[in-house]
Design a protein around this motif. Structure first.
Motif, PDB file in Angstrom:
ATOM      1  N   THR A  22     -54.647 -21.897 -25.323  1.00 17.12           N
ATOM      2  CA  THR A  22     -55.202 -21.588 -26.646  1.00 17.12           C
ATOM      3  C   THR A  22     -56.181 -20.424 -26.657  1.00 17.12           C
ATOM      4  O   THR A  22     -56.430 -19.843 -27.709  1.00 17.12           O
ATOM      5  N   LEU A  45     -58.230 -26.551 -34.300  1.00 16.82           N
ATOM      6  CA  LEU A  45     -57.341 -27.704 -34.416  1.00 16.82           C
ATOM      7  C   LEU A  45     -55.885 -27.258 -34.354  1.00 16.82           C
ATOM      8  O   LEU A  45     -55.072 -27.859 -33.659  1.00 16.82           O
ATOM      9  N   TRP A  46     -55.561 -26.198 -35.070  1.00 20.00           N
ATOM     10  CA  TRP A  46     -54.195 -25.687 -35.113  1.00 20.00           C
ATOM     11  C   TRP A  46     -53.723 -25.290 -33.707  1.00 20.00           C
ATOM     12  O   TRP A  46     -52.642 -25.670 -33.271  1.00 20.00           O
ATOM     13  N   LYS A  47     -54.558 -24.536 -32.997  1.00 18.24           N
ATOM     14  CA  LYS A  47     -54.198 -24.082 -31.655  1.00 18.24           C
ATOM     15  C   LYS A  47     -54.048 -25.254 -30.682  1.00 18.24           C
ATOM     16  O   LYS A  47     -53.119 -25.272 -29.873  1.00 18.24           O
ATOM     17  N   ALA A  49     -53.306 -28.352 -31.407  1.00 17.81           N
ATOM     18  CA  ALA A  49     -52.082 -29.082 -31.765  1.00 17.81           C
ATOM     19  C   ALA A  49     -50.848 -28.385 -31.199  1.00 17.81           C
ATOM     20  O   ALA A  49     -49.975 -29.030 -30.603  1.00 17.81           O
ATOM     21  N   PRO A  56     -49.766 -29.854 -36.370  1.00 16.27           N
ATOM     22  CA  PRO A  56     -51.188 -29.800 -36.706  1.00 16.27           C
ATOM     23  C   PRO A  56     -51.619 -30.861 -37.721  1.00 16.27           C
ATOM     24  O   PRO A  56     -52.696 -31.443 -37.589  1.00 16.27           O
TER      25      PRO A  56
END
Length: 73
Positions: A22, A45-47, A49, A56
């Motif tokens: 990430t 959070l997106w990365k 996930a 996500p």
């Protein structure tokens, strides 16, 4: 430990691998998983996930699904 930390521990996720994939530093991941006053950004959070191969939205639900609106009245 934070909800994110509990989730990653439950799933036996390697935080060093998340950091590598990430670009989030190991120190920042430690904060995000151990310090309940540290705020997780949407981008983080997106990365995370994507790095652990989960949608996500599913990760958001896993770590924030317990939050409810305050009762008014």
């Amino acid at each position: 430990m934070t909800e994110l930390g509990l989730y990653l521990t439950k799933k036996s996720v390697n935080k060093a691998e998340i950091a590598r994939r990430t670009g989030i530093s190991k120190a920042r991941l430690t904060q995000l998983t151990n310090n309940t006053s540290t705020k997780l950004t949407a981008e983080e959070l997106w990365k995370i996930a994507l790095a652990i191969d989960i949608a996500p939205g599913s990760l958001l639900n896993e770590i924030c699904g317990h939050i409810q609106l305050p009762q008014i009245g």
